[in-house]
Motif scaffolding. Sequence first.
Motif, PDB file in Angstrom:
ATOM      1  N   LEU A  46      17.444 -31.271 -86.154  1.00  0.00           N
ATOM      2  CA  LEU A  46      17.887 -30.751 -87.442  1.00  0.00           C
ATOM      3  C   LEU A  46      18.480 -31.867 -88.306  1.00  0.00           C
ATOM      4  O   LEU A  46      18.138 -32.006 -89.481  1.00  0.00           O
ATOM      5  CB  LEU A  46      18.915 -29.641 -87.226  1.00  0.00           C
ATOM      6  CG  LEU A  46      19.375 -28.889 -88.454  1.00  0.00           C
ATOM      7  CD1 LEU A  46      18.203 -28.150 -89.112  1.00  0.00           C
ATOM      8  CD2 LEU A  46      20.477 -27.904 -88.078  1.00  0.00           C
ATOM      9  N   ILE A  47      19.310 -32.684 -87.708  1.00  0.00           N
ATOM     10  CA  ILE A  47      19.926 -33.788 -88.453  1.00  0.00           C
ATOM     11  C   ILE A  47      18.879 -34.828 -88.838  1.00  0.00           C
ATOM     12  O   ILE A  47      18.888 -35.336 -89.958  1.00  0.00           O
ATOM     13  CB  ILE A  47      21.083 -34.421 -87.651  1.00  0.00           C
ATOM     14  CG1 ILE A  47      22.251 -33.429 -87.591  1.00  0.00           C
ATOM     15  CG2 ILE A  47      21.530 -35.738 -88.274  1.00  0.00           C
ATOM     16  CD1 ILE A  47      23.405 -33.869 -86.728  1.00  0.00           C
ATOM     17  N   GLU A  48      17.969 -35.129 -87.937  1.00  0.00           N
ATOM     18  CA  GLU A  48      16.913 -36.102 -88.264  1.00  0.00           C
ATOM     19  C   GLU A  48      16.077 -35.619 -89.447  1.00  0.00           C
ATOM     20  O   GLU A  48      15.748 -36.404 -90.336  1.00  0.00           O
ATOM     21  CB  GLU A  48      16.009 -36.339 -87.054  1.00  0.00           C
ATOM     22  CG  GLU A  48      16.637 -37.198 -85.987  1.00  0.00           C
ATOM     23  CD  GLU A  48      15.785 -37.308 -84.734  1.00  0.00           C
ATOM     24  OE1 GLU A  48      14.870 -36.463 -84.515  1.00  0.00           O
ATOM     25  OE2 GLU A  48      16.033 -38.250 -83.953  1.00  0.00           O
ATOM     26  N   GLU A  49      15.727 -34.348 -89.458  1.00  0.00           N
ATOM     27  CA  GLU A  49      14.927 -33.799 -90.555  1.00  0.00           C
ATOM     28  C   GLU A  49      15.722 -33.816 -91.862  1.00  0.00           C
ATOM     29  O   GLU A  49      15.183 -34.167 -92.918  1.00  0.00           O
ATOM     30  CB  GLU A  49      14.468 -32.365 -90.235  1.00  0.00           C
ATOM     31  CG  GLU A  49      13.536 -31.780 -91.254  1.00  0.00           C
ATOM     32  CD  GLU A  49      12.224 -32.527 -91.405  1.00  0.00           C
ATOM     33  OE1 GLU A  49      11.666 -32.536 -92.532  1.00  0.00           O
ATOM     34  OE2 GLU A  49      11.738 -33.116 -90.424  1.00  0.00           O
ATOM     35  N   ALA A  50      16.994 -33.473 -91.803  1.00  0.00           N
ATOM     36  CA  ALA A  50      17.843 -33.518 -92.997  1.00  0.00           C
ATOM     37  C   ALA A  50      17.947 -34.948 -93.516  1.00  0.00           C
ATOM     38  O   ALA A  50      17.905 -35.181 -94.739  1.00  0.00           O
ATOM     39  CB  ALA A  50      19.229 -32.957 -92.686  1.00  0.00           C
ATOM     40  N   TYR A 113      20.843 -29.609 -97.400  1.00  0.00           N
ATOM     41  CA  TYR A 113      19.831 -30.360 -96.652  1.00  0.00           C
ATOM     42  C   TYR A 113      19.641 -29.824 -95.237  1.00  0.00           C
ATOM     43  O   TYR A 113      18.518 -29.849 -94.715  1.00  0.00           O
ATOM     44  CB  TYR A 113      20.151 -31.856 -96.654  1.00  0.00           C
ATOM     45  CG  TYR A 113      19.708 -32.516 -97.942  1.00  0.00           C
ATOM     46  CD1 TYR A 113      18.428 -33.028 -98.078  1.00  0.00           C
ATOM     47  CD2 TYR A 113      20.565 -32.598 -99.033  1.00  0.00           C
ATOM     48  CE1 TYR A 113      18.003 -33.604 -99.259  1.00  0.00           C
ATOM     49  CE2 TYR A 113      20.152 -33.172-100.225  1.00  0.00           C
ATOM     50  CZ  TYR A 113      18.873 -33.667-100.330  1.00  0.00           C
ATOM     51  OH  TYR A 113      18.451 -34.241-101.506  1.00  0.00           O
ATOM     52  N   LEU A 114      20.689 -29.321 -94.614  1.00  0.00           N
ATOM     53  CA  LEU A 114      20.508 -28.715 -93.296  1.00  0.00           C
ATOM     54  C   LEU A 114      19.690 -27.427 -93.408  1.00  0.00           C
ATOM     55  O   LEU A 114      18.849 -27.149 -92.556  1.00  0.00           O
ATOM     56  CB  LEU A 114      21.864 -28.443 -92.636  1.00  0.00           C
ATOM     57  CG  LEU A 114      22.621 -29.686 -92.156  1.00  0.00           C
ATOM     58  CD1 LEU A 114      24.004 -29.302 -91.637  1.00  0.00           C
ATOM     59  CD2 LEU A 114      21.844 -30.454 -91.094  1.00  0.00           C
ATOM     60  N   ASN A 115      19.910 -26.667 -94.477  1.00  0.00           N
ATOM     61  CA  ASN A 115      19.095 -25.465 -94.703  1.00  0.00           C
ATOM     62  C   ASN A 115      17.640 -25.828 -94.960  1.00  0.00           C
ATOM     63  O   ASN A 115      16.729 -25.190 -94.421  1.00  0.00           O
ATOM     64  CB  ASN A 115      19.654 -24.635 -95.865  1.00  0.00           C
ATOM     65  CG  ASN A 115      20.874 -23.845 -95.476  1.00  0.00           C
ATOM     66  OD1 ASN A 115      21.047 -23.478 -94.323  1.00  0.00           O
ATOM     67  ND2 ASN A 115      21.738 -23.592 -96.442  1.00  0.00           N
ATOM     68  N   LYS A 116      17.420 -26.850 -95.794  1.00  0.00           N
ATOM     69  CA  LYS A 116      16.041 -27.292 -96.051  1.00  0.00           C
ATOM     70  C   LYS A 116      15.373 -27.754 -94.760  1.00  0.00           C
ATOM     71  O   LYS A 116      14.209 -27.450 -94.501  1.00  0.00           O
ATOM     72  CB  LYS A 116      16.027 -28.461 -97.051  1.00  0.00           C
ATOM     73  CG  LYS A 116      16.214 -28.093 -98.473  1.00  0.00           C
ATOM     74  CD  LYS A 116      16.087 -29.359 -99.323  1.00  0.00           C
ATOM     75  CE  LYS A 116      16.290 -29.116-100.785  1.00  0.00           C
ATOM     76  NZ  LYS A 116      16.166 -30.365-101.566  1.00  0.00           N
ATOM     77  N   ALA A 117      16.117 -28.496 -93.956  1.00  0.00           N
ATOM     78  CA  ALA A 117      15.582 -29.004 -92.679  1.00  0.00           C
ATOM     79  C   ALA A 117      15.254 -27.847 -91.747  1.00  0.00           C
ATOM     80  O   ALA A 117      14.215 -27.857 -91.078  1.00  0.00           O
ATOM     81  CB  ALA A 117      16.580 -29.956 -92.031  1.00  0.00           C
ATOM     82  N   SER A 118      16.118 -26.859 -91.713  1.00  0.00           N
ATOM     83  CA  SER A 118      15.883 -25.691 -90.866  1.00  0.00           C
ATOM     84  C   SER A 118      14.649 -24.925 -91.326  1.00  0.00           C
ATOM     85  O   SER A 118      13.834 -24.499 -90.510  1.00  0.00           O
ATOM     86  CB  SER A 118      17.117 -24.788 -90.914  1.00  0.00           C
ATOM     87  OG  SER A 118      16.896 -23.628 -90.155  1.00  0.00           O
TER      88      SER A 118
END
Length: 125
Positions: A46-50, A113-118
């Motif tokens: 999740l953090i990597e994607e954000a 950004y965490l929501n977008k990544a999710s």
Amino acid sequence: MAHIPIEAVPYLESAIYLPMLLIVLEKDYELIEHGQFKLKRPYVHLIEEAKKLAQRDLQDVKAYLKSHYLKVVQGERDELFTEYHFHYKQILEVRRYSNIRLRNRVEELLNLYLNKASQAHSAIQ
């Protein structure tokens, strides 16, 4: 007197906030990697994607700033405020931001950004 174009201000502010967000994400990533989590992988992904999304947006911001002859430089800082110098061609505009406002905006962006990544991760599955 000439001023910095109003449409450029969100880009200038993104040039302030996105690097801060990336620092927060990197520190959180390190804490999770070295922490006592049973299942680290979902948090790490999740953090990597954000981080990828924020880095991509920061690249776009930097390209905009460069193409429009804009630059942001951090000025003086104290316990309450941080000063930023916005340069546009021969114009210098100095703005002071409350450190609390900076922290709160970075927290908002972290949620975004965490929501977008999710959502991006959910779309893949």
